[in-house]
Write an enzyme that holds these catalytic residues in place. Structure first.
Site, PDB file in Angstrom:
ATOM      1  N   GLU A  95      -2.057  -1.519  -3.485  1.00 51.46           N
ATOM      2  CA  GLU A  95      -3.550  -0.513  -2.899  1.00 51.46           C
ATOM      3  C   GLU A  95      -3.302   0.263  -3.145  1.00 51.46           C
ATOM      4  OE1 GLU A  95      -4.906  -3.670   0.659  1.00 51.46           O
ATOM      5  OE2 GLU A  95      -4.014  -2.070   1.451  1.00 51.46           O
TER       6      GLU A  95
ATOM      7  N   HIS B 114       0.855  -1.381   0.206  1.00 47.81           N
ATOM      8  CA  HIS B 114      -0.052  -0.027   0.070  1.00 47.81           C
ATOM      9  C   HIS B 114       0.983   1.025  -0.065  1.00 47.81           C
ATOM     10  CE1 HIS B 114      -4.027   2.016   1.609  1.00 47.81           C
ATOM     11  NE2 HIS B 114      -3.073   3.235   0.877  1.00 47.81           N
TER      12      HIS B 114
ATOM     13  N   HIS C 133      -8.490  -6.353   6.642  1.00 47.65           N
ATOM     14  CA  HIS C 133      -8.143  -5.168   7.806  1.00 47.65           C
ATOM     15  C   HIS C 133      -8.559  -5.858   9.386  1.00 47.65           C
ATOM     16  CE1 HIS C 133      -7.542  -1.431   9.606  1.00 47.65           C
ATOM     17  NE2 HIS C 133      -7.179  -1.170   8.597  1.00 47.65           N
TER      18      HIS C 133
HETATM   19  N1  PXP Z   1      -7.038  -3.897   3.365  1.00 50.57           N
HETATM   20  C1  PXP Z   1      -6.657  -2.413   3.092  1.00 50.57           C
HETATM   21  C2  PXP Z   1      -7.390  -1.443   2.471  1.00 50.57           C
HETATM   22  C3  PXP Z   1      -5.714  -2.162   3.687  1.00 50.57           C
HETATM   23  O1  PXP Z   1      -5.853  -0.820   3.870  1.00 50.57           O
HETATM   24  C4  PXP Z   1      -4.749  -3.413   5.187  1.00 50.57           C
HETATM   25  C5  PXP Z   1      -3.696  -2.096   6.011  1.00 50.57           C
HETATM   26  O2  PXP Z   1      -2.944  -1.604   5.082  1.00 50.57           O
HETATM   27  C6  PXP Z   1      -5.283  -3.777   5.267  1.00 50.57           C
HETATM   28  C7  PXP Z   1      -6.148  -4.556   3.790  1.00 50.57           C
HETATM   29  C8  PXP Z   1      -4.214  -5.350   5.903  1.00 50.57           C
HETATM   30  O3  PXP Z   1      -4.923  -5.059   7.584  1.00 50.57           O
HETATM   31  P1  PXP Z   1      -4.130  -5.336   8.906  1.00 50.57           P
HETATM   32  O4  PXP Z   1      -2.652  -4.522   8.494  1.00 50.57           O
HETATM   33  O5  PXP Z   1      -4.837  -5.248  10.014  1.00 50.57           O
HETATM   34  O6  PXP Z   1      -3.753  -6.914   8.126  1.00 50.57           O
END
Ligand code: PXP
Length: 253
Positions: free
Chosen positions: A74, A43, A195
């Site tokens: 992302e 990301h 997430h």
């Molecule tokens: N999906 C998105 C869009 C995110 O921004 C993130 C965190 O960067 C994640 C998934 C992954 O989340 P986590 O780090 O809590 O596993």
């Protein structure tokens, strides 16, 4: 079938806190793949506080030579993010409605308010043969708007589920995700999720059989500090394998 995509932003954050290439994001990703992981997610944010443009180039060059492993980028579709995506051509691009400087993604798209932008961007991704995915809240009426902007997949934002896990509202919240997933399947839209998924809450979430990819970063890194990367990836993969087996068994009944 669900696959694990490891989000390596936190490894880059740790590296960036000092001046050396330590930990090495590429080396970490290689180790994940050696342990059977089938996806790497980055990301790249505008301030490059996690992964940098250079990380994206390095990971992309490395992953292009590895069969059956997906590279997922992302981010908010700014012109510079899109230029980078179209330059490196990952397998998938997940569009996230986050502001520059935001701590972490904390809501899904308001598709109606952004339909022109999203339609333009998914069109450019499609022309470059890159699968598009939209980060969304688990709301049926939002999923119903996805075909209008022609995204291939959605990524269900799972913080709400993670917060409810182990509380009295868990079942009711999971039901919202089930309904959103069922609507997406009915409309021919693939489903990812991510997430705040962790070793405790993932198994229950994967009772939803249609999830194609879970993207996990924070909990995977935190648990690895306590337990080591190899056992932690092994535990995530075991949860996912059990869910895949159970989905396969019920589809054969
Ligand atoms: N999906 C998105 C869009 C995110 O921004 C993130 C965190 O960067 C994640 C998934 C992954 O989340 P986590 O780090 O809590 O596993």
């Amino acid at each position: 079938m669900t696959v694990l995509s490891v989000n390596v932003n936190k490894i880059a954050l740790l590296r960036n806190s000092r001046g050396r290439n330590y930990p090495d994001v590429l080396e970490f990703s290689r180790t994940c793949l050696a342990l059977g992981v089938k996806g790497i997610t980055v990301h790249p944010r505008p301030d490059q506080r996690h992964v940098t443009r250079q990380d994206v180039y390095d990971l992309s060059a490395y992953l292009k030579n590895i069969p059956d492993v997906e590279f997922n980028m992302e981010g908010y579709p700014t012109p510079s993010f899109l230029d980078l995506v179209l330059e490196v051509r990952p397998d998938q691009c997940t569009l996230v409605p986050d502001e520059p400087g935001q701590l972490t993604s904390d809501h899904g798209w308001d598709i109606a308010a952004n339909s022109q932008l999203l339609q333009d961007v998914t069109g450019r991704l499609r022309a470059a043969n890159i699968r598009s995915s939209l980060f969304v809240d688990p709301v049926v009426s939002i999923i119903e708007q996805v075909p209008g902007v022609r995204a291939d997949r959605v990524e269900l934002y799972t913080e709400g589920y993670a917060e409810s896990f182990g509380t009295l509202s868990e079942e009711a919240v999971l039901q919202e995700y089930r309904a959103a997933a069922a609507k997406a399947t009915e409309l021919g839209i693939g489903i990812n999720a991510g997430h705040d998924l962790d070793l405790n809450n993932l198994e229950r979430f994967l009772e939803i059989p249609q999830i194609l990819e879970v993207s996990i970063g924070h909990a995977l890194v935190v648990e690895s500090i306590h337990q080591g990367l190899e056992p932690v990836i092994g535990k995530f993969q075991a949860i996912i394998s059990r869910a895949n087996l159970s989905a396969e068994t019920s589809s054969n009944l």
